[in-house]
Design a protein around this motif. Sequence first.
Motif, mmCIF file in Angstrom:
data_model
loop_
_atom_site.group_PDB
_atom_site.id
_atom_site.type_symbol
_atom_site.label_atom_id
_atom_site.label_comp_id
_atom_site.label_asym_id
_atom_site.label_seq_id
_atom_site.Cartn_x
_atom_site.Cartn_y
_atom_site.Cartn_z
ATOM 1 N N GLU A 84 0.811 -1.215 0.000
ATOM 2 C CA GLU A 84 0.000 0.000 0.000
ATOM 3 C C GLU A 84 0.845 1.267 0.000
ATOM 4 N N ALA A 85 2.009 1.237 0.652
ATOM 5 C CA ALA A 85 2.852 2.435 0.713
ATOM 6 C C ALA A 85 3.316 2.847 -0.678
ATOM 7 N N VAL A 86 3.653 1.863 -1.491
ATOM 8 C CA VAL A 86 4.097 2.168 -2.858
ATOM 9 C C VAL A 86 2.931 2.682 -3.692
ATOM 10 N N VAL A 87 1.743 2.077 -3.493
ATOM 11 C CA VAL A 87 0.562 2.540 -4.220
ATOM 12 C C VAL A 87 0.259 3.992 -3.869
ATOM 13 N N ALA A 88 0.354 4.335 -2.587
ATOM 14 C CA ALA A 88 0.095 5.714 -2.161
ATOM 15 C C ALA A 88 1.092 6.687 -2.772
ATOM 16 N N SER A 89 2.336 6.220 -2.934
ATOM 17 C CA SER A 89 3.358 7.111 -3.501
ATOM 18 C C SER A 89 3.115 7.403 -4.972
ATOM 19 N N VAL A 90 2.401 6.489 -5.669
ATOM 20 C CA VAL A 90 2.119 6.695 -7.095
ATOM 21 C C VAL A 90 1.304 7.959 -7.309
ATOM 22 N N TRP A 91 0.409 8.255 -6.358
ATOM 23 C CA TRP A 91 -0.458 9.425 -6.517
ATOM 24 C C TRP A 91 0.295 10.734 -6.343
ATOM 25 N N ARG A 92 1.569 10.662 -5.972
ATOM 26 C CA ARG A 92 2.394 11.870 -5.863
ATOM 27 C C ARG A 92 3.280 12.065 -7.093
ATOM 28 N N THR A 93 3.200 11.145 -8.048
ATOM 29 C CA THR A 93 4.066 11.193 -9.220
ATOM 30 C C THR A 93 3.406 11.968 -10.359
ATOM 31 N N PRO A 94 4.179 12.390 -11.347
ATOM 32 C CA PRO A 94 3.590 13.086 -12.505
ATOM 33 C C PRO A 94 2.565 12.255 -13.265
ATOM 34 N N GLU A 95 2.687 10.921 -13.202
ATOM 35 C CA GLU A 95 1.722 10.077 -13.909
ATOM 36 C C GLU A 95 0.294 10.282 -13.399
ATOM 37 N N ALA A 96 0.160 10.670 -12.122
ATOM 38 C CA ALA A 96 -1.166 10.868 -11.538
ATOM 39 C C ALA A 96 -1.658 12.304 -11.664
ATOM 40 N N ASP A 97 -0.816 13.195 -12.163
ATOM 41 C CA ASP A 97 -1.205 14.609 -12.307
ATOM 42 C C ASP A 97 -1.899 14.788 -13.662
ATOM 43 N N ILE A 98 -3.145 14.389 -13.732
ATOM 44 C CA ILE A 98 -3.917 14.379 -14.980
ATOM 45 C C ILE A 98 -4.880 15.565 -14.981
ATOM 46 N N TRP A 99 -4.900 16.300 -16.096
ATOM 47 C CA TRP A 99 -5.769 17.467 -16.206
ATOM 48 C C TRP A 99 -6.754 17.272 -17.353
ATOM 49 N N LEU A 100 -7.915 17.896 -17.206
ATOM 50 C CA LEU A 100 -8.955 17.874 -18.232
ATOM 51 C C LEU A 100 -8.821 19.122 -19.092
ATOM 52 N N SER A 101 -8.935 18.935 -20.391
ATOM 53 C CA SER A 101 -8.676 20.022 -21.330
ATOM 54 C C SER A 101 -9.933 20.827 -21.624
ATOM 55 N N PHE A 102 -9.732 21.889 -22.401
ATOM 56 C CA PHE A 102 -10.832 22.736 -22.858
ATOM 57 C C PHE A 102 -11.842 21.903 -23.645
ATOM 58 N N ALA A 103 -11.346 20.955 -24.435
ATOM 59 C CA ALA A 103 -12.245 20.102 -25.207
ATOM 60 C C ALA A 103 -13.069 19.200 -24.295
ATOM 61 N N ASP A 104 -12.443 18.637 -23.255
ATOM 62 C CA ASP A 104 -13.127 17.696 -22.364
ATOM 63 C C ASP A 104 -14.260 18.346 -21.587
ATOM 64 N N LEU A 105 -14.086 19.621 -21.212
ATOM 65 C CA LEU A 105 -15.048 20.270 -20.330
ATOM 66 C C LEU A 105 -15.935 21.286 -21.024
ATOM 67 N N VAL A 106 -15.474 21.870 -22.140
ATOM 68 C CA VAL A 106 -16.209 22.973 -22.762
ATOM 69 C C VAL A 106 -16.718 22.606 -24.150
ATOM 70 N N LEU A 107 -15.820 22.196 -25.027
ATOM 71 C CA LEU A 107 -16.190 22.003 -26.428
ATOM 72 C C LEU A 107 -16.956 20.707 -26.655
ATOM 73 N N ARG A 108 -16.436 19.589 -26.126
ATOM 74 C CA ARG A 108 -17.062 18.274 -26.323
ATOM 75 C C ARG A 108 -17.037 17.532 -24.993
ATOM 76 N N PRO A 109 -17.905 17.909 -24.058
ATOM 77 C CA PRO A 109 -17.875 17.294 -22.718
ATOM 78 C C PRO A 109 -17.909 15.776 -22.793
ATOM 79 N N ASP A 110 -16.986 15.151 -22.095
ATOM 80 C CA ASP A 110 -16.865 13.695 -22.108
ATOM 81 C C ASP A 110 -17.989 13.093 -21.259
#
Length: 606
Positions: free
Chosen positions: A247-273
């Motif tokens: 679990e400690a390693v799993v928790a550390s994954v959420w601090r990595t760049p791989e978990a820093d995911i952002w939603l784009s203008f297309a995802d939220l405004v132009l063509r909502p997913d």
Amino acid sequence: PSSGPSSGPSSGPARAIVAVSLLLVAIAVIAATAVVLHERREPPMQPPVTVSVMPALAALPVLHQGRVKPYHIAAEQIRFAIVGRSRFGLRADGKPASAGDLVSEIMLEPVRWRATPLLGSSYQPLQLALGLDGDFLTLDQVEIPAARQLLMAALFKAQKERATGERQSQSGVDLAAAQLAERVSQAQAAMSGHALELAPLVTSTAQRAWVAGLGPSLGEPSHDEAPWRQRVRALHSVLARAQASGEAVVASVWRTPEADIWLSFADLVLRPDPLLAEWPEGDAVRVAGSALGTALRAGADVTGQAATLTDAVRVAGIAHVAALRAQGVEHLADYPTAGYITLELRSTAAHPFALACVLFVLGGTLSAFALAVRKARLGSVLRRGGIALTVLGALLVAGGLVVRTVITGWGPVTNLYETLIWVALVSAVLGLVLTPLTGNWLYAVCAGFGAGICALVGESMPPDLGSHLSQLQPVLRSQFWLLVHVLTVVASYAAFLLAWLMANIMLILAVRAGRQVSAGESQVIYRALQVGVVLIAAGTLLGGWWADQAWGRFWGWDPKEVWALVILLVYVVPLHLRYAGAVGPTGLAGWAVVGFLSVVMSWYGV
């Protein structure tokens, strides 16, 4: 010229100084005019831009190129990255379209803009190689197989050279093709709506659990699926590998760049997913984005919807930063407040460095004329005017650099543009300080012109090479060392620049009079060189100390390290030879002129 301002130089040298000053003014005017005319040069066909979203969207915070910034600033950078100019497109009233309106229309009508000449490429050999004509190409034109193959091959060479440092064999066509390939990539990202990101996907425990369980809902991967979905798939792979370690390693994954995911203008405004309808705690951002998209497609006023979305994404962004800090992530910048966004917009619109350039040149000109006038009262007025303008220019530069530091959070010497502006400030201040200390008014003249030259060169550079604020390289993210080491080294360039200007003027006067440089004139150059040598020596030692802290070695014969040492040796040698009597006043002046080439090499060449 070695006399104090009270006694004044003789009329002959004074007229020569004025003539040199006027020549510098003429060069500055010609260069500035060339830049302005290039920026205002209209393309053969100006495409119409009908969308009108500015200034409603100007202050919307967006994540672009690793930094949260105002929508207006990001749109300007996207426009320049695609078109290669700071002006493109016309509104219905015939006035230039804003970058925000242009980028919004590109996102809303991608099919039309794919067939619109948009990609700047004025290199004619490349146009011939592609079988195309015109300074602007369409996305459809450069995506035919033959053109695409040429662009991708050139881009591969450029990327390999940047990644490995190995020199690649690149012709002029290759360089232009690589640049065009980058513009194609920027245009595709803009048309898809994924160039601008609005909100983080994970800011809470509930959202983390939802993302971790998204696997079945994602379905089979496709080539055109949204980037956030692709990144979630990659995150699932990382989490699967981490689960075997506990679990400690799993928790550390959420601090990595791989978990820093952002939603784009297309995802939220132009063509909502549709998948985001189940996004926990994301209703505020999702609903505000959807409302803005509806208003944009209807061509309605978007002021209210933009304000609502701005508030929603700011709340999400602040929560994201707080969550990462709670997990122990360090060196994380604060999410920009409304005040910071407004500050960046206003400082960009004010153009303080361009105005400072004008003030510096005018200050140096008045100081030069103060040497030539015979009337003491008029000379005093000109001296005070020159000093006042130079001081005002220095204050503008200092204020502009402080604003850049406040906005970015790091020292304003991270690229060539910022170092030019910093050298302009130090040149002005150092010249004004040395004027009363040495009793030589020529320092005030060189203070104005030295600062003006640096500011002019900086303002003439393409925006993407410096004036646009960008993400800092990880190796430079040390506030103490960035400020202490880099500011010290670059400040030495200002002292050597003053010595270079003084030496050129002294040599011109000596040649004109058919004599050697006098001891008094040489002493004036010597003072500037002393300051420069002390600064470059201190900066080189501080750089070694920083390298030891960062990389565990004091010296590694890195090109920048080597050339800092070269500068030090180039200037230490004549100072010691002067002390020993082996170099006379004229030799020292000549050395100050030629030695500045080492500064240029380290500053620009390396």
